[in-house]
Design an enzyme around this catalytic site. Structure first.
Site, PDB file in Angstrom:
ATOM      1  N   HIS A 112      -3.837  -4.422  -0.218  1.00  0.00           N
ATOM      2  CA  HIS A 112      -3.486  -4.965   1.097  1.00  0.00           C
ATOM      3  C   HIS A 112      -3.470  -6.486   1.020  1.00  0.00           C
ATOM      4  O   HIS A 112      -4.527  -7.114   1.004  1.00  0.00           O
ATOM      5  CB  HIS A 112      -4.486  -4.498   2.146  1.00  0.00           C
ATOM      6  CG  HIS A 112      -4.345  -3.061   2.496  1.00  0.00           C
ATOM      7  ND1 HIS A 112      -3.443  -2.609   3.430  1.00  0.00           N
ATOM      8  CD2 HIS A 112      -4.969  -1.959   2.017  1.00  0.00           C
ATOM      9  CE1 HIS A 112      -3.526  -1.297   3.528  1.00  0.00           C
ATOM     10  NE2 HIS A 112      -4.437  -0.877   2.665  1.00  0.00           N
TER      11      HIS A 112
ATOM     12  N   GLU B  93      -2.707  -8.498   3.358  1.00  0.00           N
ATOM     13  CA  GLU B  93      -3.206  -9.035   4.630  1.00  0.00           C
ATOM     14  C   GLU B  93      -4.724  -8.929   4.765  1.00  0.00           C
ATOM     15  O   GLU B  93      -5.313  -9.515   5.669  1.00  0.00           O
ATOM     16  CB  GLU B  93      -2.513  -8.330   5.802  1.00  0.00           C
ATOM     17  CG  GLU B  93      -2.944  -6.901   6.064  1.00  0.00           C
ATOM     18  CD  GLU B  93      -2.459  -5.880   5.051  1.00  0.00           C
ATOM     19  OE1 GLU B  93      -2.894  -4.722   5.174  1.00  0.00           O
ATOM     20  OE2 GLU B  93      -1.676  -6.215   4.134  1.00  0.00           O
TER      21      GLU B  93
ATOM     22  N   CYS C 285       0.830  -1.198   0.000  1.00  0.00           N
ATOM     23  CA  CYS C 285       0.000   0.000   0.000  1.00  0.00           C
ATOM     24  C   CYS C 285       0.871   1.258   0.000  1.00  0.00           C
ATOM     25  O   CYS C 285       1.589   1.498  -0.962  1.00  0.00           O
ATOM     26  CB  CYS C 285      -1.015  -0.033   1.148  1.00  0.00           C
ATOM     27  SG  CYS C 285      -2.323   1.213   0.931  1.00  0.00           S
TER      28      CYS C 285
END
Length: 196
Positions: free
Chosen positions: A178, A180, A77
């Site tokens: 992202h 995650e 990001c």
């Protein structure tokens, strides 16, 4: 394997550490140059604003260290955007200068809200980072600024025009989305990075 997650008060760090833990990997959250330099892999996550992130990196001397690293490095990001030359954000900010792109703001349009927030599919995949993935696979984005498509682009997305969803230069890999927060697709990308 020693994994360093760079701590520069950039936000989003805990979710990256949790994602690595789910893969059975214990990472070290650090801003210590020697710990970062000796790590086998380095992750550079971030949320927030470019100017304040660069101020913190400079205050810690990380703006000089990071471009010299030679091990596999993954920006996430804001951690991707900071690898560029310059950002329009905050009236203009010099970045780390590792990749040859400038970060620009999405144009506003009635049908395309800024920030670009939500799920979007990846296109034009060309990296071992995406091994086992398909161009129909979706990942999760939250950003108002982006890197244009160039020779460094290893994946694209569209909003509304194509932009760099992932980039690479030598050992430096980075993704705008992202990992995650991107479910099994993001997990696979982290696994692929750890195998580099």
């Amino acid at each position: 394997m020693e994994i360093a997650v760079i701590d520069y008060k950039g936000g989003n760090v805990q979710s990256v550490l949790f994602a690595l833990e789910r893969l059975g990997v214990q990472a070290t959250l650090t801003s210590e140059p020697e710990v970062i330099r000796r790590a086998d892999k380095v992750l550079f996550p971030g949320e927030g604003e470019a100017a304040s992130a660069m101020r913190e990196l400079r205050a810690q001397g990380l703006d000089e260290l990071l471009p010299t690293l030679t091990q596999p490095f993954l920006g996430i990001c804001l951690g991707m955007q900071l690898l560029g030359q310059h950002s329009e954000e905050g009236g203009g900010t010099g970045l780390l200068g590792i990749l040859p792109f400038n970060v620009i703001r999405f144009p506003s349009a009635p049908e395309y809200k800024v920030p670009h927030m939500g799920w979007n599919n990846l296109q034009a995949l060309r990296s071992p980072l995406f091994e086992g993935l398909r161009e129909e696979d979706y990942v999760y984005f939250v950003h108002s600024y982006y890197a244009p498509v160039g020779d460094y682009t290893i994946a694209q997305a569209e909003y509304p025009a194509p932009f760099s969803a992932a980039v690479q230069y030598k050992n430096f890999y980075a993704v705008q989305f992202h990992t995650e927060k991107s479910g099994p697709v993001g997990t696979r990308i982290l696994e692929n990075f750890l195998k580099l």
